[in-house]
Design a protein around this motif. Sequence first.
Motif, PDB file in Angstrom:
ATOM      1  N   ARG A   1      75.444  18.880   3.075  1.00 46.85           N
ATOM      2  CA  ARG A   1      75.866  18.840   1.675  1.00 46.85           C
ATOM      3  C   ARG A   1      77.343  18.497   1.716  1.00 46.85           C
ATOM      4  O   ARG A   1      78.172  19.284   2.164  1.00 46.85           O
ATOM      5  CB  ARG A   1      75.632  20.204   1.004  1.00 46.85           C
TER       6      ARG A   1
ATOM      7  N   LYS B   1      68.151  17.541   3.028  1.00 43.11           N
ATOM      8  CA  LYS B   1      67.530  18.534   3.913  1.00 43.11           C
ATOM      9  C   LYS B   1      66.575  17.789   4.840  1.00 43.11           C
ATOM     10  O   LYS B   1      65.914  16.832   4.425  1.00 43.11           O
ATOM     11  CB  LYS B   1      66.724  19.547   3.103  1.00 43.11           C
TER      12      LYS B   1
ATOM     13  N   SER C   1      70.704  18.399   8.117  1.00 42.55           N
ATOM     14  CA  SER C   1      70.810  18.793   6.714  1.00 42.55           C
ATOM     15  C   SER C   1      72.294  18.870   6.402  1.00 42.55           C
ATOM     16  O   SER C   1      73.054  19.452   7.165  1.00 42.55           O
ATOM     17  CB  SER C   1      70.187  20.172   6.486  1.00 42.55           C
TER      18      SER C   1
HETATM   19  C1  NAG Z   1      72.332  25.512   7.182  1.00 40.04           C
HETATM   20  O1  NAG Z   1      71.628  26.700   7.467  1.00 40.04           O
HETATM   21  C2  NAG Z   1      72.168  27.856   6.844  1.00 40.04           C
HETATM   22  C3  NAG Z   1      71.317  29.039   7.242  1.00 40.04           C
HETATM   23  O2  NAG Z   1      71.153  29.062   8.597  1.00 40.04           O
HETATM   24  C4  NAG Z   1      72.148  27.703   5.350  1.00 40.04           C
HETATM   25  O3  NAG Z   1      72.785  28.801   4.749  1.00 40.04           O
HETATM   26  C5  NAG Z   1      72.889  26.440   4.955  1.00 40.04           C
HETATM   27  O4  NAG Z   1      72.752  26.220   3.576  1.00 40.04           O
HETATM   28  C6  NAG Z   1      72.327  25.229   5.692  1.00 40.04           C
HETATM   29  N1  NAG Z   1      73.144  24.064   5.396  1.00 40.04           N
HETATM   30  C7  NAG Z   1      72.669  22.976   4.788  1.00 40.04           C
HETATM   31  C8  NAG Z   1      73.648  21.869   4.535  1.00 40.04           C
HETATM   32  O5  NAG Z   1      71.515  22.843   4.467  1.00 40.04           O
END
Ligand code: NAG
Length: 540
Positions: A399, A440, A397
């Motif tokens: 961003r 995601k 996942s």
């Molecule tokens: C990765 O996981 C954390 C929580 O463990 C979350 O806050 C974060 O948004 C996630 N990152 C992405 C890019 O989805």
Amino acid sequence: MFIKAAALLAAFQATGAVAALSGEARAMMEDSMAWMDRFYDPKINQLYDLESKAAMNHETLPSAWYAVGLLARNGNDGKDVSAAESVISYIIADQHDNPKDLWYGDYTREPEEPDVGSSVYPAQAYRSWDPNWRGFVGLSFITIYEDFGNLLSQSVKDLMLESLYNCSVGDSYREGGVNNDNLYPAYSNPAIMRAIGTGWTGRKTGDANMTNAGEEYAKKIIDLYDKHDTLSEFNSATYTGISLFGLTLWCKYAPEDSIMAKRGPDMLRGVWNTTAQLWHAGMRNLAGPWDRSYSFDMTISLGHLSLWLAPMIGRKESGLHQYPEIMSHARDWGWAPLIAVHSEFQSSLLSDELKQSLKTFSGERTWNGQAYYPPYDLESRNITTWLGEKLMIGAQSYRTKSQNGPSNNNGQFHPAVAQWQYGDDEIGWLSLRSSQAHMKMEVSPNRLKLTYPDGGADSVFAFFVSPSLRQTNVKSWADIQGVSISISGNVNTTPVLTFAGRYGGSAGAYYDHNYWRFEHKMPSGFTGTPELIIEFAPED
Ligand SMILES: *[C@@H]1O[C@H](CO)[C@@H](O)[C@H](O)[C@H]1NC(C)=O
Ligand SMILES: *[C@@H]1O[C@H](CO)[C@@H](O)[C@H](O)[C@H]1NC(C)=O
Ligand SMILES: *[C@@H]1O[C@H](CO)[C@@H](O)[C@H](O)[C@H]1NC(C)=O
Ligand SMILES: *[C@@H]1O[C@H](CO)[C@@H](O)[C@H](O)[C@H]1NC(C)=O
């Protein structure tokens, strides 16, 4: 911990690195050298292009690797050593030497090139000059100076120090985001090389500012590493291998008072720990996702990581072909002498437990971890990789600032990957092509789910998928060999299918790999969050 490294190092220096070469490390050095010998042009003491794609122009970087090999071999009645001195002197005579240029202190790509930055040959980073050559050639020179200095004349050693000094000054011009440069501390492989190249050279030449710059840069890399115990440039069959090379030099050549000597060994072990989790000994491949890769299969395309693995677990077991020069990306077989010289020292820093874990697939497992690559990552990425007996699935996942991913390199970014083994040691694969800045994923046994939180009606899920000699004509997912694949989610489950190949099709090959491209679009009138699920059933 670093006391142990220092003691080992003393033992190595006493015996001499040449004597330490044995087993596969020696075989790798000898075989690679026998191959490179044929490319050596004694007229100018440089190698011809190792991939034979340059109408017999020469190539600077492999010439530096070859010099390491000549000294490691030290044969032919002293001729290897004198050839090495000539190779080194040629490379340095060719080095860019105008301090006003951004490419100052860098090494040429090919001796035949016109002046970089002239009207006929504009300066273009990673094209007409490659800023990372400073690290690759520079660290080859440092290896030569440290491990084989006793074989060289004082004048060549002095020349190397002067060359490395210019190299480090030029490298200090690099700063991510300035002059379109991408050397951030998160760009792990050249960043790690820069820290030791600069720190070592500063100490050797008595330039305290340079020494300090190496230490300060190392701290930035360490801070990023400590965030998740992973390299920012995460998981790559090629670039993890280069980062391990740089970290090995941190451990071997930084003095005890350096932060690189203090933290090098535990970072090296940490990177290996993660790599061991993602390494599938049975499939002889590194599971995904990969921040940067040229390939999907380490048994047909040479990944630098294999060069570290081979002395520990065996050539075939590491993914390498018996004759690695026939593989894709064969040019990196030229690294073999340099890796061989360092392999036993590196291996001495790793636990038996770790080395053992690289040899056999110990059974189904899932690895969860995170990685962070500023400024392109807007938040930490979450990575899950599942490894089964004959199938592995890894995805992240993320961003990021753009769809180009954490390394800002769309072409080499593989955020969701599956690989499977079938038939007579064949590897099949699929890899999602990134078209979104935000994704995601969910990875679980035999299943991959991908979601585009910011996607919409015009989103696409496009995959590069392995061709097979068994079924050269593919009309649907059912024709993909070695696994059965079913697609669900809210996508149009009928893909648009195209072929890309060396000799034709809708596009050219992907770094030598022909592929089928499966593209799933959203159904007409779609609203909502695009998602696609793949369920896999490996062939018996
Ligand atoms: C990765 O996981 C954390 C929580 O463990 C979350 O806050 C974060 O948004 C996630 N990152 C992405 C890019 O989805
Ligand atoms: C290093 O750079 C200087 C210019 O700053 C140049 O005069 C010198 O020849 C260079 N040294 C080598 C070994 O190329
Ligand atoms: C000191 O090192 C920094 C970082 O490498 C560099 O930018 C600066 O030019 C150096 N200053 C001097 C006087 O060498
Ligand atoms: C990897 O690290 C974990 C956590 O520190 C540890 O439990 C495990 O033994 C390590 N594995 C290897 C093979 O070194």
